[in-house]
Scaffold this active site. Structure first.
Site, mmCIF file in Angstrom:
data_model
loop_
_atom_site.group_PDB
_atom_site.id
_atom_site.type_symbol
_atom_site.label_atom_id
_atom_site.label_comp_id
_atom_site.label_asym_id
_atom_site.label_seq_id
_atom_site.Cartn_x
_atom_site.Cartn_y
_atom_site.Cartn_z
ATOM 1 N N ALA A 1 8.404 4.777 11.314
ATOM 2 C CA ALA A 1 9.517 4.147 12.017
ATOM 3 C C ALA A 1 9.510 4.511 13.495
ATOM 4 O O ALA A 1 9.776 3.670 14.368
ATOM 5 C CB ALA A 1 10.833 4.559 11.371
ATOM 6 N N ASP B 1 4.552 10.634 18.502
ATOM 7 C CA ASP B 1 4.698 9.255 18.034
ATOM 8 C C ASP B 1 4.835 8.291 19.205
ATOM 9 O O ASP B 1 4.317 7.173 19.162
ATOM 10 C CB ASP B 1 5.918 9.139 17.119
ATOM 11 N N ARG C 1 14.567 13.884 26.531
ATOM 12 C CA ARG C 1 15.845 13.715 25.837
ATOM 13 C C ARG C 1 15.729 14.231 24.413
ATOM 14 O O ARG C 1 14.641 14.302 23.858
ATOM 15 C CB ARG C 1 16.252 12.229 25.816
#
Length: 300
Positions: A45, A251, A284
């Site tokens: 995802a 990722d 972040r």
């Protein structure tokens, strides 16, 4: 011509349960952490969302459970425009969960409970054949069962679709799967696992590229990456970034690499772009919440 996707990801969909700690506990020790935060995650995802946020048309082949985490993840993926036609809900099965501790330096430790991801199989991939063969690049990882990964890589390769294998978590894979990879993407720990021994990144990248894959990329976090293929070995620097949380940075790198390869970049040019995406993602907290849009990438 039918529908086309830049990147189709066959992989995991997890809820990330994240706690910040001042230090990681020793065996048998209890430490206090921050409030629990729940974020959408899973390597599959994450890569689909990161590619979509950078402007790519992305799809995912995967499984979630029929629980609240599954609903959360469906909503997050749809919100970023990922095609969910082949994200299957698995009755009576929990959605995959990653238990993540984040230290004060931003580094993380992760334990994954696969849940519905463990039910993804070759039949799911066969049902998604049109999506897999309609992609420019198919990305696979090892948070779902190997038979599904092999099926996806085989279907993609036979259709002339480029296959990228992010061999994470590290596990033995058959040579015929490695031979389809262009590139194989690993971090230094995963590279050492595959080679049954460590070494400097350039040596490991060259050894991996000569051991079956058509090309290899060894990621090095803040130190960038090393690319190896038939043209030789090249170090790719990373822009400087103040790391807040490294969760999902790998990722972001892999997704950006896949997207730029789908758009026709050379492997080295794609890796330079990917290093910018990885650097942006550490600024972040969270995984998907940290992924950049094109205008948020640091300068080359």
């Amino acid at each position: 011509m039918g529908e086309r996707w830049d990147v189709v990801v066959v992989g995991s969909v997890n809820a990330d349960l994240v706690v910040g700690v001042d230090r990681r506990p020793a065996p048998g020790e209890t430490v206090l952490g921050s409030d629990l935060a729940t974020h959408p995650g899973g390597k599959g995802a994450n890569q689909a969302v990161a590619a979509a946020r950078l402007g790519g048309r992305a799809g995912i082949v995967g499984r979630v459970g029929d629980d609240g985490h599954g609903e959360l993840l469906r909503g997050a993926l749809a919100g970023d425009g990922v095609d969910l036609a082949h994200l299957v809900t698995t009755p009576g099965t929990p959605t995959g969960v990653a238990l993540i501790t984040v230290g004060p330096d931003g580094d993380n430790s992760i334990i994954v409970s696969p849940g519905a991801n463990a039910r993804l199989g070759p039949d799911d991939v066969a049902a998604a054949r049109a999506m897999v063969t309609g992609a420019s690049v198919v990305s696979v990882q090892l948070e779902v069962p190997l038979p599904a990964v092999r099926a996806a890589a085989g279907i993609a390769a036979r259709a002339g679709v480029r296959v990228v294998l992010n061999l994470s978590p590290a596990a033995p894979v058959p040579g015929e799967l490695l031979a389809l990879c262009d590139p194989l993407v690993v971090n230094a720990h995963e590279a050492a696992f595959l080679l049954d021994g460590g070494g400097d990144a350039r040596t490991m990248a060259a050894a991996l590229a000569g051991s079956g894959p058509r090309s290899a990329v060894v990621t090095l976090g803040a130190d960038g990456a090393v690319v190896a293929d038939g043209e030789g070995t090249t170090a790719i620097p990373s822009p400087k970034a103040d790391a807040v949380d490294t969760t999902g940075a790998g990722d972001a790198f892999t997704a950006a690499l896949c997207l730029r390869l789908a758009r026709g970049d050379s492997l080295r040019a794609a890796a330079r772009y990917a290093a910018r995406a990885g650097a942006a993602a550490v600024r972040r907290r969270g995984a998907q919440s940290s992924f950049p849009t094109p205008d948020e990438l640091p300068a080359p």
